[in-house]
Design a protein around this motif. Sequence first.
Motif, mmCIF file in Angstrom:
data_model
loop_
_atom_site.group_PDB
_atom_site.id
_atom_site.type_symbol
_atom_site.label_atom_id
_atom_site.label_comp_id
_atom_site.label_asym_id
_atom_site.label_seq_id
_atom_site.Cartn_x
_atom_site.Cartn_y
_atom_site.Cartn_z
ATOM 1 N N GLU A 75 -3.471 31.499 -40.913
ATOM 2 C CA GLU A 75 -3.841 30.335 -40.110
ATOM 3 C C GLU A 75 -5.345 30.128 -40.134
ATOM 4 O OE1 GLU A 75 -0.328 30.562 -36.676
ATOM 5 O OE2 GLU A 75 -2.442 30.559 -36.130
ATOM 6 N N GLU A 76 -5.760 28.874 -40.064
ATOM 7 C CA GLU A 76 -7.181 28.566 -39.922
ATOM 8 C C GLU A 76 -7.574 28.881 -38.485
ATOM 9 O OE1 GLU A 76 -8.874 24.785 -41.578
ATOM 10 O OE2 GLU A 76 -9.608 24.545 -39.532
ATOM 11 N N ARG A 77 -8.524 29.795 -38.319
ATOM 12 C CA ARG A 77 -8.893 30.268 -36.978
ATOM 13 C C ARG A 77 -10.188 29.636 -36.477
ATOM 14 N NH1 ARG A 77 -5.697 34.140 -34.558
ATOM 15 N NH2 ARG A 77 -3.883 34.492 -35.882
ATOM 16 N N GLN A 78 -11.129 29.433 -37.365
ATOM 17 C CA GLN A 78 -12.393 28.824 -36.993
ATOM 18 C C GLN A 78 -12.777 27.836 -38.080
ATOM 19 O OE1 GLN A 78 -14.103 29.273 -34.180
ATOM 20 N NE2 GLN A 78 -12.648 30.812 -33.449
ATOM 21 N N ARG A 79 -13.493 26.789 -37.695
ATOM 22 C CA ARG A 79 -13.903 25.791 -38.671
ATOM 23 C C ARG A 79 -15.329 25.371 -38.393
ATOM 24 N NH1 ARG A 79 -10.907 22.543 -42.143
ATOM 25 N NH2 ARG A 79 -12.081 20.782 -42.977
ATOM 26 N N GLY A 80 -16.112 25.252 -39.434
ATOM 27 C CA GLY A 80 -17.473 24.760 -39.313
ATOM 28 C C GLY A 80 -17.501 23.245 -39.374
ATOM 29 N N ASN A 81 -18.698 22.700 -39.504
ATOM 30 C CA ASN A 81 -18.878 21.254 -39.480
ATOM 31 C C ASN A 81 -18.655 20.650 -40.862
ATOM 32 O OD1 ASN A 81 -19.509 18.740 -38.486
ATOM 33 N ND2 ASN A 81 -21.718 19.022 -38.760
ATOM 34 N N PHE A 82 -17.439 20.691 -41.325
ATOM 35 C CA PHE A 82 -17.076 20.126 -42.622
ATOM 36 C C PHE A 82 -15.927 19.138 -42.433
ATOM 37 C CE2 PHE A 82 -19.348 22.245 -46.048
ATOM 38 C CZ PHE A 82 -20.020 23.235 -45.349
ATOM 39 N N PRO A 83 -15.916 18.068 -43.249
ATOM 40 C CA PRO A 83 -14.867 17.044 -43.089
ATOM 41 C C PRO A 83 -13.499 17.563 -43.504
ATOM 42 C CG PRO A 83 -16.205 16.584 -45.027
ATOM 43 C CD PRO A 83 -16.883 17.735 -44.305
ATOM 44 N N ASP A 84 -12.496 16.766 -43.179
ATOM 45 C CA ASP A 84 -11.115 17.144 -43.486
ATOM 46 C C ASP A 84 -10.827 17.187 -44.984
ATOM 47 O OD1 ASP A 84 -9.705 15.378 -40.610
ATOM 48 O OD2 ASP A 84 -10.667 17.342 -40.827
ATOM 49 N N ARG A 85 -11.756 16.678 -45.783
ATOM 50 C CA ARG A 85 -11.570 16.781 -47.241
ATOM 51 C C ARG A 85 -11.525 18.252 -47.685
ATOM 52 N NH1 ARG A 85 -15.335 15.749 -50.387
ATOM 53 N NH2 ARG A 85 -17.124 15.761 -48.966
ATOM 54 N N PHE A 86 -12.099 19.089 -46.850
ATOM 55 C CA PHE A 86 -12.092 20.538 -47.114
ATOM 56 C C PHE A 86 -10.892 21.147 -46.380
ATOM 57 C CE2 PHE A 86 -16.252 21.397 -49.074
ATOM 58 C CZ PHE A 86 -16.842 20.152 -48.923
ATOM 59 N N SER A 87 -10.014 21.747 -47.137
ATOM 60 C CA SER A 87 -8.864 22.396 -46.536
ATOM 61 C C SER A 87 -8.626 23.729 -47.227
ATOM 62 C CB SER A 87 -7.619 21.510 -46.646
ATOM 63 O OG SER A 87 -7.272 21.306 -48.008
ATOM 64 N N GLY A 88 -7.791 24.543 -46.615
ATOM 65 C CA GLY A 88 -7.573 25.855 -47.193
ATOM 66 C C GLY A 88 -6.191 26.365 -46.925
ATOM 67 N N HIS A 89 -5.986 27.549 -47.449
ATOM 68 C CA HIS A 89 -4.695 28.200 -47.259
ATOM 69 C C HIS A 89 -4.888 29.690 -47.424
ATOM 70 C CE1 HIS A 89 -0.313 28.185 -47.134
ATOM 71 N NE2 HIS A 89 -0.330 29.119 -48.070
ATOM 72 N N GLN A 90 -4.113 30.469 -46.672
ATOM 73 C CA GLN A 90 -4.088 31.909 -46.884
ATOM 74 C C GLN A 90 -2.643 32.323 -47.135
ATOM 75 O OE1 GLN A 90 -5.058 34.652 -43.641
ATOM 76 N NE2 GLN A 90 -6.060 36.015 -45.110
ATOM 77 N N PHE A 91 -2.450 33.154 -48.117
ATOM 78 C CA PHE A 91 -1.125 33.581 -48.534
ATOM 79 C C PHE A 91 -0.769 34.920 -47.871
ATOM 80 C CE2 PHE A 91 -0.569 30.251 -51.564
ATOM 81 C CZ PHE A 91 -1.850 29.928 -51.968
ATOM 82 N N PRO A 92 0.525 35.282 -47.902
ATOM 83 C CA PRO A 92 0.930 36.556 -47.270
ATOM 84 C C PRO A 92 0.195 37.773 -47.811
ATOM 85 C CG PRO A 92 2.854 35.204 -47.699
ATOM 86 C CD PRO A 92 1.689 34.499 -48.346
ATOM 87 N N ASN A 93 -0.276 37.726 -49.049
ATOM 88 C CA ASN A 93 -1.020 38.869 -49.596
ATOM 89 C C ASN A 93 -2.501 38.803 -49.232
ATOM 90 O OD1 ASN A 93 -1.967 36.832 -51.210
ATOM 91 N ND2 ASN A 93 -1.505 37.848 -53.157
ATOM 92 N N TYR A 94 -2.867 37.893 -48.326
ATOM 93 C CA TYR A 94 -4.221 37.702 -47.787
ATOM 94 C C TYR A 94 -5.155 36.929 -48.724
ATOM 95 C CZ TYR A 94 -2.502 41.413 -44.751
ATOM 96 O OH TYR A 94 -1.730 42.162 -43.921
#
Lengths: 116, 116
Positions: free
Chosen positions: B53-72
């Motif tokens: 899960e995304e836990r913290q976010r800096g001052n970046f627009p929604d164009r920046f997204s991410g993902h974390q997989f079960p293997n970290y």
Amino acid sequence: DQQVKQNSPSLSVQEGRISILNCDYTNSMFDYFLWYKKYPAEGPTFLISISSIKDKNEDGRFTVFLNKSAKHLSLHIVPSQPGDSAVYFCAALSVWSGGSNYKLTFGKGTLLTVNP
Amino acid sequence: DAGVTQSPTHLIKTRGQQVTLRCSPKSGHDTVSWYQQALGQGPQFIFQYYEEEERQRGNFPDRFSGHQFPNYSSELNVNALLLGDSALYLCASSLAGGRGRYTEAFFGQGTRLTVV
């Protein structure tokens, strides 16, 4: 709004002398302060840290001093060696949720050159 | 131990395109953070992933997204690329999980993204 400031873009010292790198911050709520070293084409490498409740931490040739009233910290390298030549970043750490959430706020860095 | 690995090391994209950057954390680490380092600046915090899960976010627009997989491992996606997105993108991993204190973050060597 820069919360962590490194006002000296560069510093040049002679081998064997002391290098002093400075950093100022604005947020009194930071939990730790860290110094990272970065060589070209590499990621930052952790060097030394200090808790916000301490005023000094020493590790070999590296000592970090924290002056909370002045919101200022410094990194001392004694004696300086040519291999210390790198960009040094000051970073402030905020921690939440018992350590599972954290954020590093970096300064712009200072390029240290140690001349033989 | 391979440490934190990022791929690719260099990338050139055209304005408007989308890009995906990848990060494998250091063995045993469960938290991944992403930073953007523009030329002459310190790394800027984008976001942090823990337990997928995304836990913290800096001052970046929604164009920046991410993902974390079960293997970290983690991905950083940037949509609708702008010239100003040209930067070194750094991934950092650490071990968190409610230990009650910060543990050292290790950085990868970064991905140099150039948008033309």
